[in-house]
Design a protein around this motif. Structure first.
Motif, PDB file in Angstrom:
ATOM      1  N   SER A   1      -7.680 -12.387   8.266  1.00 33.11           N
ATOM      2  CA  SER A   1      -7.845 -11.976   9.029  1.00 33.11           C
ATOM      3  C   SER A   1      -9.149 -10.397   8.632  1.00 33.11           C
ATOM      4  CB  SER A   1      -6.812 -10.800  10.399  1.00 33.11           C
ATOM      5  OG  SER A   1      -5.955  -9.948   9.859  1.00 33.11           O
ATOM      6  N   SER A   2      -8.621 -10.288   7.872  1.00 30.85           N
ATOM      7  CA  SER A   2      -9.472  -9.264   7.285  1.00 30.85           C
ATOM      8  C   SER A   2     -10.251  -9.453   6.669  1.00 30.85           C
ATOM      9  CB  SER A   2      -8.447  -8.682   5.645  1.00 30.85           C
ATOM     10  OG  SER A   2      -8.219  -9.425   4.997  1.00 30.85           O
ATOM     11  N   GLN A   3     -11.410  -8.087   6.740  1.00 29.14           N
ATOM     12  CA  GLN A   3     -13.132  -8.366   6.985  1.00 29.14           C
ATOM     13  C   GLN A   3     -12.850  -7.828   5.157  1.00 29.14           C
ATOM     14  OE1 GLN A   3     -14.757  -9.235   9.167  1.00 29.14           O
ATOM     15  NE2 GLN A   3     -13.163  -9.417   9.886  1.00 29.14           N
ATOM     16  N   SER A   4     -12.612  -7.519   4.692  1.00 31.92           N
ATOM     17  CA  SER A   4     -12.990  -6.685   3.188  1.00 31.92           C
ATOM     18  C   SER A   4     -11.714  -6.377   2.520  1.00 31.92           C
ATOM     19  CB  SER A   4     -13.598  -6.035   2.466  1.00 31.92           C
ATOM     20  OG  SER A   4     -12.974  -4.518   3.514  1.00 31.92           O
ATOM     21  N   ASN A   5     -11.625  -7.241   0.996  1.00 30.54           N
ATOM     22  CA  ASN A   5     -10.380  -6.744   0.150  1.00 30.54           C
ATOM     23  C   ASN A   5     -10.576  -5.062  -0.703  1.00 30.54           C
ATOM     24  OD1 ASN A   5      -8.477  -6.891  -1.748  1.00 30.54           O
ATOM     25  ND2 ASN A   5      -9.545  -8.239  -3.612  1.00 30.54           N
ATOM     26  N   ASP A   6     -10.231  -4.789   0.117  1.00 33.09           N
ATOM     27  CA  ASP A   6     -10.041  -3.320   0.199  1.00 33.09           C
ATOM     28  C   ASP A   6      -8.925  -2.028  -0.619  1.00 33.09           C
ATOM     29  OD1 ASP A   6      -9.686  -2.326   2.417  1.00 33.09           O
ATOM     30  OD2 ASP A   6     -11.289  -2.217   3.512  1.00 33.09           O
ATOM     31  N   ASN A   7      -9.387  -0.511   0.166  1.00 39.10           N
ATOM     32  CA  ASN A   7      -8.298  -0.404  -0.725  1.00 39.10           C
ATOM     33  C   ASN A   7      -7.106  -0.075   0.449  1.00 39.10           C
ATOM     34  OD1 ASN A   7      -8.126   0.101  -3.190  1.00 39.10           O
ATOM     35  ND2 ASN A   7      -9.293   1.808  -2.661  1.00 39.10           N
ATOM     36  N   GLN A   8      -7.396  -0.294   2.146  1.00 41.43           N
ATOM     37  CA  GLN A   8      -7.079  -0.198   3.319  1.00 41.43           C
ATOM     38  C   GLN A   8      -5.989  -1.237   2.551  1.00 41.43           C
ATOM     39  OE1 GLN A   8      -9.200   0.148   6.952  1.00 41.43           O
ATOM     40  NE2 GLN A   8      -7.428   0.181   7.858  1.00 41.43           N
ATOM     41  N   LEU A   9      -6.632  -2.094   2.868  1.00 39.93           N
ATOM     42  CA  LEU A   9      -5.113  -3.762   2.747  1.00 39.93           C
ATOM     43  C   LEU A   9      -4.531  -3.752   1.958  1.00 39.93           C
ATOM     44  CD1 LEU A   9      -5.393  -6.532   3.843  1.00 39.93           C
ATOM     45  CD2 LEU A   9      -7.043  -7.425   2.040  1.00 39.93           C
ATOM     46  N   ARG A  10      -5.302  -3.264   0.798  1.00 38.57           N
ATOM     47  CA  ARG A  10      -3.772  -2.726  -0.134  1.00 38.57           C
ATOM     48  C   ARG A  10      -2.502  -1.864   0.119  1.00 38.57           C
ATOM     49  NH1 ARG A  10      -3.187  -3.218  -5.479  1.00 38.57           N
ATOM     50  NH2 ARG A  10      -2.208  -1.410  -6.495  1.00 38.57           N
ATOM     51  N   GLU A  11      -3.445  -1.196   0.583  1.00 41.44           N
ATOM     52  CA  GLU A  11      -2.074   0.104   1.047  1.00 41.44           C
ATOM     53  C   GLU A  11      -1.195  -0.864   2.126  1.00 41.44           C
ATOM     54  OE1 GLU A  11      -0.886   2.564   0.021  1.00 41.44           O
ATOM     55  OE2 GLU A  11      -2.368   2.302  -1.377  1.00 41.44           O
ATOM     56  N   GLN A  12      -1.329  -1.170   2.903  1.00 39.55           N
ATOM     57  CA  GLN A  12      -0.777  -2.113   4.313  1.00 39.55           C
ATOM     58  C   GLN A  12      -0.104  -3.004   3.705  1.00 39.55           C
ATOM     59  OE1 GLN A  12      -3.978  -4.542   6.481  1.00 39.55           O
ATOM     60  NE2 GLN A  12      -2.458  -4.830   8.286  1.00 39.55           N
ATOM     61  N   ILE A  13      -0.775  -4.089   2.549  1.00 36.54           N
ATOM     62  CA  ILE A  13       0.233  -4.963   1.578  1.00 36.54           C
ATOM     63  C   ILE A  13       1.751  -4.286   0.943  1.00 36.54           C
ATOM     64  CG2 ILE A  13       0.472  -6.378   0.158  1.00 36.54           C
ATOM     65  CD1 ILE A  13      -2.187  -7.491   0.705  1.00 36.54           C
ATOM     66  N   ILE A  14       1.357  -3.215   0.711  1.00 39.17           N
ATOM     67  CA  ILE A  14       1.949  -2.447  -0.059  1.00 39.17           C
ATOM     68  C   ILE A  14       3.470  -1.670   0.673  1.00 39.17           C
ATOM     69  CG2 ILE A  14       3.057  -0.408  -1.797  1.00 39.17           C
ATOM     70  CD1 ILE A  14      -0.015  -0.481  -2.764  1.00 39.17           C
ATOM     71  N   GLN A  15       2.929  -1.530   2.112  1.00 42.99           N
ATOM     72  CA  GLN A  15       4.320  -1.266   2.805  1.00 42.99           C
ATOM     73  C   GLN A  15       4.884  -2.199   3.228  1.00 42.99           C
ATOM     74  OE1 GLN A  15       1.927   1.130   5.922  1.00 42.99           O
ATOM     75  NE2 GLN A  15       3.636   1.815   7.011  1.00 42.99           N
ATOM     76  N   MET A  16       3.693  -3.368   3.804  1.00 46.62           N
ATOM     77  CA  MET A  16       5.004  -4.647   4.045  1.00 46.62           C
ATOM     78  C   MET A  16       5.449  -5.007   3.101  1.00 46.62           C
ATOM     79  SD  MET A  16       2.395  -6.342   6.355  1.00 46.62           S
ATOM     80  CE  MET A  16       3.638  -7.857   6.092  1.00 46.62           C
ATOM     81  N   THR A  17       5.754  -5.005   1.724  1.00 46.88           N
ATOM     82  CA  THR A  17       6.435  -5.653   0.389  1.00 46.88           C
ATOM     83  C   THR A  17       7.571  -4.129   0.051  1.00 46.88           C
ATOM     84  OG1 THR A  17       4.926  -5.313  -0.612  1.00 46.88           O
ATOM     85  CG2 THR A  17       4.572  -6.797   0.249  1.00 46.88           C
ATOM     86  N   GLY A  18       7.339  -3.261   0.632  1.00 44.41           N
ATOM     87  CA  GLY A  18       8.547  -2.845   0.487  1.00 44.41           C
ATOM     88  C   GLY A  18       7.904  -1.432  -0.808  1.00 44.41           C
ATOM     89  N   GLY A  19       6.810  -1.153  -1.034  1.00 46.17           N
ATOM     90  CA  GLY A  19       5.985  -0.832  -2.023  1.00 46.17           C
ATOM     91  C   GLY A  19       5.998  -1.898  -3.157  1.00 46.17           C
ATOM     92  N   GLN A  20       5.772  -2.713  -3.332  1.00 46.04           N
ATOM     93  CA  GLN A  20       6.133  -3.958  -4.469  1.00 46.04           C
ATOM     94  C   GLN A  20       4.228  -3.813  -4.716  1.00 46.04           C
ATOM     95  OE1 GLN A  20       8.177  -7.335  -4.329  1.00 46.04           O
ATOM     96  NE2 GLN A  20       9.347  -6.800  -2.647  1.00 46.04           N
ATOM     97  N   GLU A  21       3.867  -3.107  -5.825  1.00 42.83           N
ATOM     98  CA  GLU A  21       2.239  -2.907  -5.466  1.00 42.83           C
ATOM     99  C   GLU A  21       2.245  -4.452  -7.065  1.00 42.83           C
ATOM    100  OE1 GLU A  21       1.038   0.154  -8.211  1.00 42.83           O
ATOM    101  OE2 GLU A  21       1.905   1.214  -6.529  1.00 42.83           O
ATOM    102  N   GLU A  22       3.288  -5.076  -7.631  1.00 40.86           N
ATOM    103  CA  GLU A  22       3.163  -6.155  -8.389  1.00 40.86           C
ATOM    104  C   GLU A  22       2.587  -7.086  -7.221  1.00 40.86           C
ATOM    105  OE1 GLU A  22       7.545  -6.209  -7.753  1.00 40.86           O
ATOM    106  OE2 GLU A  22       5.740  -5.116  -7.993  1.00 40.86           O
TER     107      GLU A  22
END
Length: 261
Positions: free
Chosen positions: A125-146
């Motif tokens: 559903s994302s429109q671009s591969n940006d920092n906002q998407l990155r932060e959302q995924i990190i938050q959803m995975t409990g801080g798993q940046e990898e």
């Protein structure tokens, strides 16, 4: 094998591999498709080549669909375990098949699948591969940046979102799609059925889909089909696959020669 049967082939290293220029990182399937199209255009300029087709394995199958959809100089397509479904669906089915074959309990598999489906849905559903998407995924995975790094790698992000349906529907030339029955990476039945479905929706009835029994993703005869088994198998590619390719190309060439006469 192709050469022994009178069929010329051009093979090249991917970007950043062997003598090929460029880098192996940061490329999407769409990027790599332009390299395949350049190879196609090179062959088109060779007077001794009568007809030109694209044969691609796995991601190469998707690349063959992309190029054939936009370049009319492609005369036929051979998809070797190429995806017929959107990337997220391919990956979810792949993961489920591999975990199940490895012996993981069904309840655990369902939990893993549900977690990944949520992440994939966000990317779809994302429109671009940006920092906002990155932060959302990190938050959803409990801080798993990898995990964010893996999912938002340019290649993976594009693959998850890429749906071959539109490209397959645009192809008007003959298609041969092969899969092994023990392929745990690109599951045979749903992907072959989708390739056939999208082709017919686009008006292309010259499509052959074949599921070859006992073969894994690399078209080796195998026991489990698990990727860990690949390097333990001496066979590089099964004779059945080579025979089907030669039969398809030879039939196409004979029909093409008849039309010209």
């Amino acid at each position: 094998y192709l050469a022994k049967n009178g069929i010329a082939s051009l093979r090249y290293d991917d970007r950043g591999v062997g003598s090929s220029e460029g880098s192996t990182s940061g490329n999407t399937t769409e990027d790599l498709s332009w390299d395949a199209q350049a190879a196609l255009q090179y062959l088109e300029a060779r007077p001794e080549i009568s007809s030109i087709g694209l044969a691609g394995h796995s991601e190469g199958g998707a690349i063959a669909f992309i190029v054939a959809a936009r370049d009319s100089s492609c005369d036929f397509v051979i998809s070797l375990a190429g995806p017929g479904l959107r990337g997220d669906k391919v990956l979810l089915a792949q993961q489920k098949a591999i975990l199940s074959r490895s012996g993981m309990a069904s309840a655990q598999i369902e939990q893993v699948e549900a977690a990944n489906r949520m992440l994939f849905d966000i990317i779809i559903s994302s429109q671009s591969n940006d920092n906002q998407l990155r932060e959302q995924i990190i938050q959803m995975t409990g801080g798993q940046e990898e995990v964010a790094n893996q999912l938002l790698d340019p290649w993976m992000y594009h693959f998850i979102k890429y749906d071959p349906a539109a490209d397959i529907a645009k192809i008007k030339v003959p298609i041969l799609a092969l899969n092994g029955s023990k392929d745990l990476q690109v599951i045979a039945q749903p992907n072959l059925e989708s390739i056939l479905k999208y082709s017919k929706e686009g008006g292309n009835n010259n499509v052959s889909t074949i599921q070859l029994e006992g073969l894994n993703h690399l078209f080796q005869h195998c026991d489990t089909g698990l990727p860990t088994e690949y390097s333990k198998i001496e066979e590089t590619i099964s004779p059945e696959v080579l025979d089907e390719m030669v039969r398809f190309i030879s039939t196409f060439a004979a029909a093409n020669e008849t039309e010209e006469q």
